[in-house]
Scaffold this active site. Structure first.
Site, PDB file in Angstrom:
ATOM      1  N   CYS A  70       0.836  -1.206   0.000  1.00 18.75           N
ATOM      2  CA  CYS A  70       0.000   0.000   0.000  1.00 18.75           C
ATOM      3  C   CYS A  70       0.870   1.255   0.000  1.00 18.75           C
ATOM      4  CB  CYS A  70      -0.913  -0.066   1.230  1.00 18.75           C
ATOM      5  SG  CYS A  70      -1.668   1.495   1.717  1.00 18.75           S
ATOM      6  N   CYS A 107       0.160   3.801   2.756  1.00 15.95           N
ATOM      7  CA  CYS A 107       0.625   3.261   4.046  1.00 15.95           C
ATOM      8  C   CYS A 107       2.112   3.573   4.243  1.00 15.95           C
ATOM      9  CB  CYS A 107       0.413   1.754   4.118  1.00 15.95           C
ATOM     10  SG  CYS A 107      -1.318   1.253   3.976  1.00 15.95           S
TER      11      CYS A 107
END
Length: 106
Positions: free
Chosen positions: A31, A34
């Site tokens: 991600c 993230c």
């Protein structure tokens, strides 16, 4: 001693978040957002050392926890007090968005 971030799993989650204030980042290694949030979480872990638990849950490793908290998109940061959720932030936000929640509840 720098405690920094605690990587939480299904087995230790409830014990780790049972008392006090916890901020848990639900994330995954693939991600992009993230990865952008990771250094912010590291800084907050240092800043709130001894005041709040800062943890991370890899949703690929602990899908049960992600389901339990209804995490639909990542990153999602869930705030808990004595094991009960009281707030959450979805997506990458500026550090002040997280510190405001922590400071208001410590």
């Amino acid at each position: 001693m720098i405690m920094a971030i605690i990587h939480l799993t299904k087995d230790g989650f409830d014990k780790a978040t049972a008392s006090g204030i916890s901020m848990v980042d639900f994330w995954a290694s693939w991600c992009g957002p993230c990865k952008m949030l990771a250094p912010v979480m590291e800084d907050l872990a240092d800043k709130y050392e001894g005041k709040a638990l800062v943890g991370k849950v890899n949703v690929d490793d602990a899908p049960d926890l992600a389901m339990r908290f209804g995490v639909m998109s990542i990153p999602t940061v869930v705030f808990l007090k004595d094991g009960k959720e009281f707030d959450r932030k979805v997506g990458v936000m500026p550090p002040a968005a997280y510190t405001a929640v922590l400071d208001a509840n410590l």
